[in-house]
Design an enzyme around this catalytic site. Sequence first.
Site, PDB file in Angstrom:
ATOM      1  N   GLU A 269      18.459   5.093   2.484  1.00  0.00           N
ATOM      2  CA  GLU A 269      17.423   5.516   3.437  1.00  0.00           C
ATOM      3  C   GLU A 269      16.092   4.932   3.029  1.00  0.00           C
ATOM      4  O   GLU A 269      15.859   4.692   1.843  1.00  0.00           O
ATOM      5  CB  GLU A 269      17.288   7.045   3.425  1.00  0.00           C
ATOM      6  N   LYS A 271      12.536   4.964   1.752  1.00  0.00           N
ATOM      7  CA  LYS A 271      11.764   5.924   0.957  1.00  0.00           C
ATOM      8  C   LYS A 271      10.336   5.842   1.474  1.00  0.00           C
ATOM      9  O   LYS A 271       9.619   4.876   1.198  1.00  0.00           O
ATOM     10  CB  LYS A 271      11.821   5.573  -0.529  1.00  0.00           C
ATOM     11  N   ARG A 276       6.097  15.223   0.695  1.00  0.00           N
ATOM     12  CA  ARG A 276       7.278  15.971   1.081  1.00  0.00           C
ATOM     13  C   ARG A 276       6.899  17.288   1.716  1.00  0.00           C
ATOM     14  O   ARG A 276       5.951  17.944   1.281  1.00  0.00           O
ATOM     15  CB  ARG A 276       8.109  16.222  -0.161  1.00  0.00           C
ATOM     16  N   ARG A 290       6.030  20.201  -1.770  1.00  0.00           N
ATOM     17  CA  ARG A 290       7.043  20.155  -2.819  1.00  0.00           C
ATOM     18  C   ARG A 290       6.677  21.081  -3.965  1.00  0.00           C
ATOM     19  O   ARG A 290       7.529  21.529  -4.713  1.00  0.00           O
ATOM     20  CB  ARG A 290       7.166  18.684  -3.213  1.00  0.00           C
ATOM     21  N   GLU A 320       9.677  14.011   5.009  1.00  0.00           N
ATOM     22  CA  GLU A 320       8.496  13.345   4.458  1.00  0.00           C
ATOM     23  C   GLU A 320       7.507  13.173   5.609  1.00  0.00           C
ATOM     24  O   GLU A 320       7.874  12.751   6.703  1.00  0.00           O
ATOM     25  CB  GLU A 320       8.919  11.981   3.888  1.00  0.00           C
ATOM     26  N   PHE A 361      14.975  14.155   6.473  1.00  0.00           N
ATOM     27  CA  PHE A 361      16.100  13.529   5.773  1.00  0.00           C
ATOM     28  C   PHE A 361      17.144  14.517   5.261  1.00  0.00           C
ATOM     29  O   PHE A 361      18.168  14.107   4.740  1.00  0.00           O
ATOM     30  CB  PHE A 361      15.617  12.614   4.647  1.00  0.00           C
ATOM     31  N   ARG A 437      17.384  17.385 -10.662  1.00  0.00           N
ATOM     32  CA  ARG A 437      17.479  15.936 -10.566  1.00  0.00           C
ATOM     33  C   ARG A 437      18.910  15.621 -10.960  1.00  0.00           C
ATOM     34  O   ARG A 437      19.179  15.231 -12.076  1.00  0.00           O
ATOM     35  CB  ARG A 437      16.520  15.365 -11.616  1.00  0.00           C
ATOM     36  N   LYS A 443      16.363   7.055  -6.386  1.00  0.00           N
ATOM     37  CA  LYS A 443      15.372   6.250  -5.677  1.00  0.00           C
ATOM     38  C   LYS A 443      15.360   4.859  -6.286  1.00  0.00           C
ATOM     39  O   LYS A 443      15.603   4.703  -7.488  1.00  0.00           O
ATOM     40  CB  LYS A 443      13.997   6.894  -5.773  1.00  0.00           C
TER      41      LYS A 443
HETATM   42  P1  AMP Z   1       9.327  10.154  -6.289  1.00  0.00           P
HETATM   43  O1  AMP Z   1       8.179  10.958  -5.731  1.00  0.00           O
HETATM   44  O2  AMP Z   1       8.971   8.738  -6.599  1.00  0.00           O
HETATM   45  O3  AMP Z   1      10.044  10.882  -7.398  1.00  0.00           O
HETATM   46  O4  AMP Z   1      10.416  10.017  -5.121  1.00  0.00           O
HETATM   47  C1  AMP Z   1      11.007  11.112  -4.502  1.00  0.00           C
HETATM   48  C2  AMP Z   1      10.253  11.491  -3.257  1.00  0.00           C
HETATM   49  O5  AMP Z   1      10.386  10.517  -2.232  1.00  0.00           O
HETATM   50  C3  AMP Z   1      10.769  12.734  -2.605  1.00  0.00           C
HETATM   51  O6  AMP Z   1      10.296  13.893  -3.237  1.00  0.00           O
HETATM   52  C4  AMP Z   1      10.245  12.621  -1.180  1.00  0.00           C
HETATM   53  O7  AMP Z   1       8.942  13.177  -1.117  1.00  0.00           O
HETATM   54  C5  AMP Z   1      10.111  11.125  -0.974  1.00  0.00           C
HETATM   55  N1  AMP Z   1      11.011  10.571   0.059  1.00  0.00           N
HETATM   56  C6  AMP Z   1      10.644   9.648   0.957  1.00  0.00           C
HETATM   57  N2  AMP Z   1      11.661   9.311   1.746  1.00  0.00           N
HETATM   58  C7  AMP Z   1      12.741  10.029   1.364  1.00  0.00           C
HETATM   59  C8  AMP Z   1      14.096  10.118   1.800  1.00  0.00           C
HETATM   60  N3  AMP Z   1      14.563   9.371   2.789  1.00  0.00           N
HETATM   61  N4  AMP Z   1      14.904  10.986   1.137  1.00  0.00           N
HETATM   62  C9  AMP Z   1      14.451  11.742   0.117  1.00  0.00           C
HETATM   63  N5  AMP Z   1      13.171  11.696  -0.336  1.00  0.00           N
HETATM   64  C10 AMP Z   1      12.316  10.851   0.274  1.00  0.00           C
END
Ligand code: AMP
Length: 578
Positions: A269, A271, A276, A290, A320, A361, A437, A443
Amino acid sequence: MDYAELVGLYEALGGMSKRLGKTFLISRILKKAKKDELEQLCLLVQGRIFPVWDERKIGVASKIVVKALVSTCGVSAQAVEVEWRKRGDLGLVAEALLKRRRQNTLFSETLSVKKVFSNLQKLPDMEGKGAVDRKLALICELLSSASPLEARYLVGNVVETLRLGVADGTLRDAIVWAFLEPAIVYDEDSCSIEVEDRDGYNALLGKVQSAFDTVNDWGEVARIAKEEKVAGLLKVQPRIGKPLKVMLYPKAKDVEDAFSIVGRPAAFEFKYDGFRIQVHVGKGIRLFTRRLEEVTVQFPDVVRAVESSVNGKNLVLDAEVIGIDVKKGGFLPFQSISQRIRRKYDIEMMAEKFPVEVHFFDILIENGKSVMEKGFKERRVLLKRVVSEKKGSIRLAEQCVTDDVKIAEEFYERALKAGQEGVMAKNLEGIYKPGSRVGYGVKIKPVMETLDVVILGGEWGEGKRSGWITSLLVGVREGDGFLAIGKVGTGLKELEGEELTFAEVTELLRPLVVSEEGKVVKVEPKVIIEVAFEEIQKSPTYESGFALRFPRVRRLRDDRGVKDMSTLDDLKRLFDQQ
Ligand code: AMP
């Protein structure tokens, strides 16, 4: 339970630095508490009156506490101020003043935890005429029944300044110790434990933790642990209107790595680079970040969009929120909408100025029932069923299910081209595990490298940006000279805040301007900035022979001069490493 007992715990916690020691003290008081005292106790043990997700704050200014002390202790405001200056803490002031007064009076009644809690909980809801007086009365009522030591902690409770050092993990362990009879032996002298069955003990901790991640309320978890033991904890269901911890995603190196973690095929998907939001659709619509903070009021546009495009009742959805670039199309980076999260006034104006799109999502609750135990593939089907897409307001996350590395890589490229941060890869059978996690999803985003480059010039901006030097030409050092590697404007802010703004950079560059031709400016190479980027490419456009892909300004490196900035060799080395 008497408040004095809690104060005893506060005192003991203050003198205890060891985590297991704290766990023991807390477990002891939890064991003593009656069922209906557990909720209050679990909050008060952390110095709270409301759970994290409840945005209410006690909101009592210190000056109201000063007034309360004036009236309870029969001293002047100046006398309180003098003590305050001397002791630096209003709680200690209360203790000292009450000590003096108590010599002449007997205190009227024993304070209970329940009474304290109920008075404190009434404080935030008071608004309007006479609110200050009513708050004052509630605080005075407590102070007049308090012993000097109780008064000290009461004031700490009221102004929310108790630093008890009780982390969630400590409370969790204390609940296990108090109610689930783990096979451990605690040694009070060394504050250590001997664990007979490590796996069994860890499993108990895990069960209490996941119940908490689902309801975010230690009081409720403690009550269930006390009354229904493990069986009850396993049945804990999330509730609409009470935010759940969100599931988190570890990082994968690349597409191959992602497949090896989440399995094949996987759902990829986009990102999105936004923030969030957990959407609860129950009697009304409520939005949580979040960090479980409620932001319903700040996003009336999202509430309206959900109202009109999300079908079904009693849902919890994961999404998101992304800023949309009305002028150029596409999306805006997170920073541009982040100011909406804390905004308290002109909310509709902000919604108009910084419109957003919600990309859903995941779905956690459907029709009032948890669907977190279902596989992701199935949840996506349910999600599709409830979300009607509408461009500019509500979307489903762009998705591609594949077992092919090449297709996944192309999808990743497409996400980056669309200005997104990267992609998520999700296990099709993975359940939704709040707060962890677990690796059901990962990601993938490019590792940002940085260079400390010098500003060689720029262009006078137009429209909103007129008067500022924008589109900065930056370069690396080669011997005594400098070679351009690209232009960068992204990352600089228009509005003043904590980050570097166009206005600040312009003021630094203005005295260094050596020539101007039309809107193009050349400056003496003196100002160093840190620039992050996704990739270095060979390019004939700039003298260095290289160009940066997706460069963005990170910060001013005013601690660096041209001698210790990045050189052409640094650039080449990074290029070779790619
Ligand atoms: P990170 O903040 O780098 O740890 O990445 C995770 C975050 O990406 C999640 O907490 C979401 O806020 C965001 N996110 C964006 N797109 C998506 C998606 N398609 N699925 C899940 N999380 C997503």
